[in-house]
Design an enzyme around this catalytic site. Structure first.
Site, PDB file in Angstrom:
ATOM      1  N   GLU A   1       0.830  -1.210   0.000  1.00 19.95           N
ATOM      2  CA  GLU A   1       0.000   0.000   0.000  1.00 19.95           C
ATOM      3  C   GLU A   1       0.867   1.264   0.000  1.00 19.95           C
ATOM      4  O   GLU A   1       0.798   2.100   0.893  1.00 19.95           O
ATOM      5  CB  GLU A   1      -0.943  -0.012   1.200  1.00 19.95           C
ATOM      6  CG  GLU A   1      -1.953  -1.146   1.114  1.00 19.95           C
ATOM      7  CD  GLU A   1      -2.857  -1.265   2.319  1.00 19.95           C
ATOM      8  OE1 GLU A   1      -4.068  -1.457   2.135  1.00 19.95           O
ATOM      9  OE2 GLU A   1      -2.351  -1.169   3.445  1.00 19.95           O
TER      10      GLU A   1
ATOM     11  N   GLU B   1      -4.106 -10.527   1.117  1.00 22.63           N
ATOM     12  CA  GLU B   1      -4.908 -10.416   2.336  1.00 22.63           C
ATOM     13  C   GLU B   1      -6.329 -10.838   2.002  1.00 22.63           C
ATOM     14  O   GLU B   1      -6.875 -10.428   0.981  1.00 22.63           O
ATOM     15  CB  GLU B   1      -4.910  -8.991   2.894  1.00 22.63           C
ATOM     16  CG  GLU B   1      -3.547  -8.488   3.344  1.00 22.63           C
ATOM     17  CD  GLU B   1      -3.565  -7.044   3.831  1.00 22.63           C
ATOM     18  OE1 GLU B   1      -4.660  -6.545   4.189  1.00 22.63           O
ATOM     19  OE2 GLU B   1      -2.500  -6.405   3.850  1.00 22.63           O
TER      20      GLU B   1
END
Length: 941
Positions: free
Chosen positions: A474, A537
């Site tokens: 991210e 994830e």
């Protein structure tokens, strides 16, 4: 004397350098740091090197322990001149190294996910509240270190580190999860020496170290000194590959030798490889001579084909012992380094990730380094506990989220067998949230990103467990990551590289989304992709969670392009605190400080709690991740199939066991022994119940299990790794005993406001107007504290709060309590049974109706039939549907016939086994760090 530098220039070492405040310049991230290299220790002889315990080497000096420590809230208050030899630090406290400041009472832990824990914006660094820790300690250099090259090693320091030795500035470091090493040969004295450090909690590095984790500061890994000759093994890269047939091993070893002397030197480099599966048999040896010019480095290459090599995989983690020895021209051992290496081949072919030619499944979790008592300082014992639990719960892969973990962790993954994603210490999530602020195309940030990528690669490149590199998490997208991707591809041909924000762009080899809907995964798999899909994830394991995991794996196993994923995440990150009454609790949010910003308990996403005790959803993970699958072929003749879902290991270490339950009670069992089944193969077998009769009015479940028949790595003998339960004959659904078999039958007694229904041993009181059962007693013991009422609410789970359930579903919260009820007359009565109907209308839900039909039998049994109608489609989803009652506190034990023994839910019940289970009421409540819905039972008979 020359040395290797992180930056490609030399700086005059003076106090004016430090005044430049390197921690405020994102283009300066290391001064006088040694260039990154493989994790190694240079032993003085081969015997010590074989043992691999650097603490026993005469060339090692630990600096762990108590240091003098000073902490201030603001940089302006940091002690001046503290690095000088004559500085008086007697008033400073003794502080442990390694150790996080906040764990020991200096400053406060902060948890934020998508925000920075300070108010300044890039490129500025906090100047007011930005704690600074200053450290001092003395050390004595051993006399036999004379004429050696002396190095100072920091395993991990957060966030910015300045170093002085004997009052002289040595260097500066950022990059909090990879080592900082400094050559201090020119700064030390014979006898006593003083080292001084200054660490800033936040620096420009904090903008790219904004991981979803508890924010702590300080020295998080070991600190030590080590000495080595002026001729030394600077680095090595051991590539253990396989040939095209995945049979023979291809060893390619690059060894970098450095001469730090100002004159030419002749040396010999000897390499040996030992087979640890064959009593340390020597399988390869070679020696090469080398002439090094003054202050020169050279790289030697050794290559060898090793026939029929033992292969490394997570299922069969076979390792070889590599030994590299540097000798003088006369044959004297100068130093020896060793490592455990594995032969395996990782590649992407036909849109699939292959290990040793097999398209493996990633049954993974994400893992942060955290402990409730020590914060980010993690012991080897804690690492071993994590490995043990992961192996016992069928987890085969770990993503090192979101930074390089302690080197010992990778050693253990090599040894015990876990696939690992090595991830760079890069996350700028708060900046990446906006296209206007993300720095993926800000090329002034490229050197820092590249340094972190290189530091990760060089330290960890020799670990066979690492099968994939990750550019970070991210942190935006663009040219910066295109460059770091290309650097890795240029320097390592043995592993693919991934990066989630790249999506399907050219700088990721794997499509690695986070939290994709099943439809997205399936559509991707149907699109004839050229990249495998592995979720970095998924199944957010926060609080009571991990629903529909089986649904994901039904899709994964149906499409070749889908190869698994990593659950977020492994362990809750809470610290243990003690309240004013001496009660210990797991802290989160404003527990740490009432005024600091916080994202609450959003960091408690674990399959285990901070002390590594399993949450109930870990049992579901174990079941869904099973490496063995049992399937019924014909239940009438008890024929079954065993499918070995593993790719490299057979079933020789597993016995197949069966057990039979009659109406929930075990009545027979047997052992079928080993059913030898090769990887990815199926074997048929039958179960013989040894003449056990099956009665027509009973319910029978046959359970078949795969159990270890010997002690394996982290798996004790008798450990169940897989099971399945089969319904052989359902119950005949026999009726509740009728009243004609009970003495006396039923009586009705009408009073002013109630009707009493009286049996031989029980009495029930019903309100005439609203139908509420006010009391129920059996043999004089009251069973009700509060009567039955409709209920449509449950305590929100952590993930419920994440999607705002407490707000969008709030109409249901009190609707059951507010329900207006009415007893519908007449009450039907006979000696055998009484039937009555109660209707509830929900004032907040127009047109809704709950109908309860009670059948009370003379035996004392009560059957309740429930009907809900009038619920419009545009209403919010119901959190729960059912009835709620309260019993007196003396009812402390419970028993049920259904799925157990742990809690189960409609979308998380694959791990529940049908049986009769019992325990205290309190046992049914699982303690999450934030209280929430818990204790549900499914398929109760």
């Amino acid at each position: 004397m020359k040395y290797l530098f992180t930056l490609l220039f030399l700086l005059a070492l003076s106090q004016t350098i430090v005044a430049q405040n390197y921690h405020e310049n994102h283009e300066v991230f290391g001064i006088n740091k040694a260039t990154a290299h493989a994790d190694l220790f240079p032993y003085e002889n081969e015997q010590l090197a074989w043992q691999g315990k650097m603490e026993q080497s005469d060339r090692f000096l630990s600096l762990n322990g108590l240091w003098k420590f000073n902490w201030v809230r603001e940089p302006a208050d940091k002690p001046e001149g503290f690095e000088k030899l004559n500085y008086d630090d007697q008033e400073w406290v003794d502080f442990p190294v390694p150790g996080n400041w906040e764990v020991h009472g200096y400053g406060y832990p902060i948890y934020l996910d998508e925000k920075y824990p300070f108010t300044t914006t890039w490129p500025k660094v906090p100047e007011e509240y930005n704690p600074v820790g200053s450290y001092r300690r003395n050390f004595t250099i051993p006399a036999d270190w004379k004429d050696h090259d002396i190095n100072l090693y920091f395993g991990a320091v957060k966030s910015a580190l300045y170093v002085w030795v004997n009052g002289q500035f040595v260097g500066f470091s950022q990059g909090s999860k990879t080592p900082a090493e400094f050559n201090i040969t020119d700064y030390i004295n014979t006898g006593s020496n003083t080292i001084a450090l200054q660490i800033y909690r936040w620096s420009d590095a904090s903008y790219i170290e904004s991981q979803d984790m508890l924010r702590l500061s300080g020295i998080e890994r070991e600190v030590y000194l080590y000495a080595r000759p002026q001729l030394q093994i600077r680095d090595f890269f051991a590539k253990g590959g396989l040939d095209e047939q995945y049979k023979d091993g291809l060893l390619s070893l690059e060894v970098e030798i450095a001469n730090l002397q100002n004159r030419p030197q002749d040396v010999q480099v000897q390499t040996r490889l030992y087979d640890l599966q064959k009593a340390h048999e020597l399988v390869f040896a070679d020696k090469k001579e080398l002439r090094l010019s003054s202050s020169e480095q050279q790289t030697l290459t050794f290559q060898k084909l090793i026939p029929s090599v033992w292969q490394w995989s997570a299922e069969s983690p076979n390792l070889y012992h590599l030994e590299i020895t540097l000798l003088s021209a006369e044959g004297q051992v100068l130093e020896t380094v060793t490592d455990q290496i594995g032969f395996r081949r990782v590649e992407i072919k036909n849109g699939q990730l292959l290990v040793n030619g097999k398209a493996i499944y990633i049954r993974g979790v994400n893992r942060h380094e955290t402990h409730p008592l020590t914060g980010h300082v993690i012991s080897k014992a804690t690492m071993l506990k994590d490995i043990e639990l992961m192996k016992q719960y069928n987890i085969n892969a770990v993503r090192s989220s979101h930074y390089p973990n302690h080197p010992t962790w990778y050693d253990l993954c090599d040894q015990y067998g876990l696939y690992v994603i090595g991830e760079a210490n890069i996350e700028s999530h708060p900046l990446a949230n906006s296209e206007e602020t993300q720095i993926g195309n800000e090329m002034s940030w490229l050197p820092a990103h590249l340094d972190r990528t290189q530091s990760m690669f060089h330290r960890d490149k020799n670990h066979p467990a690492i099968i994939i590199w990750s550019l970070g998490n991210e942190a935006g997208h663009g040219k910066v990551f295109e460059a770091t991707y290309q650097w890795l591809k240029d320097h390592d041909s043995t592993r693919p590289v991934q990066y989630e924000p790249a999506e399907e762009a050219g700088y990721t080899d794997i499509f690695c989304p986070m939290y994709p809907r099943l439809e997205k995964l399936v559509n991707y798999a149907k699109s004839s992709p050229t990249r495998p899909a592995i979720m970095i994830e998924y199944c957010h394991a926060m609080g009571n969670s991990v629903g529909n995991l089986q649904d994901y794996w039904d899709a994964i196993e149906a499409y070749p392009a889908l190869q698994g994923g990593f659950i977020w995440d492994w362990v809750d990150q809470a610290l243990e605190y003690t309240n004013e009454n001496g009660v210990k609790y797991l802290a989160y949010g404003h527990d740490y400080h009432p005024d600091l910003p916080t994202d609450g308990n959003f960091l408690n996403n674990g399959l285990v709690n901070p002390f590594r005790e399993p949450h109930p959803h870990l049992y579901e993970v174990k079941k869904v991740y099973e490496p063995i699958k049992f399937k019924a072929v014909d239940l009438k003749d008890l024929s079954f199939e065993l499918f070995n879902k593993q790719f490299f290991a057979g079933t020789a270490d597993l016995n197949i066991h069966w057990s039979l339950r009659e109406d929930g009670i075990a009545i027979a069992e047997g052992n079928l022994g080993v059913i030898p089944t090769a990887p990815q193969q199926t074997r048929s077998f039958k179960v013989d119940l040894n003449g056990t009769p099956l009665q027509a009015d009973k319910e029978y479940f046959l359970k078949i299990s795969a159990i270890t028949n010997k002690e394996l790595a982290m798996l004790p003998i008798g450990h169940e790794i897989a099971w399945e339960q089969f319904l052989l004959s359902p119950s005949s659904n026999k009726q509740i005993p009728a009243g004609d078999k009970v003495k006396g039958g039923l009586q009705l007694r009408a009073l002013d406001n109630t009707v009493s229904i009286i049996g031989d041993h029980f009495e029930l009181e019903v309100d005439k107007e609203n139908g509420t059962i006010n009391s129920f007693s059996y043999k004089g013991v009251p069973f009700l504290h509060r009567p039955l009422r409709p209920n449509f609410w449950r305590p929100p789970t952590d993930n419920d709060l994440g999607n705002g359930m407490q707000e969008w579903a709030s109409i249901w919260k009190t609707s059951g309590e507010e329900a207006m009820s009415e007893l519908k007359l007449p009450i039907a009565h006979s000696k055998e049974k009484v039937t009555l109907e109660v209707q509830y209308r929900l004032p907040s839900i127009e047109g809704s109706l709950v109908e309860l039909h009670y059948t009370i039998l003379a035996s004392g049994h009560i059957q309740v039939d429930y009907k809900l109608s009038g619920i419009e489609a545009d209403l919010p989803k119901l959190p729960k549907v059912g009835l709620q009652l309260s019993m007196p506190a003396n009812f402390r034990f419970m028993e049920w016939y259904g799925k157990g023994p742990h809690e189960t839910y409609w979308d998380r019940k694959a791990s529940g086994e049908i049986g009769i289970w019992k325990g205290t009421v309190w046992d049914q409540v699982h303690i999450y760090s934030r209280p929430q819905e818990t204790g549900n039972k499914t398929e109760v008979r």
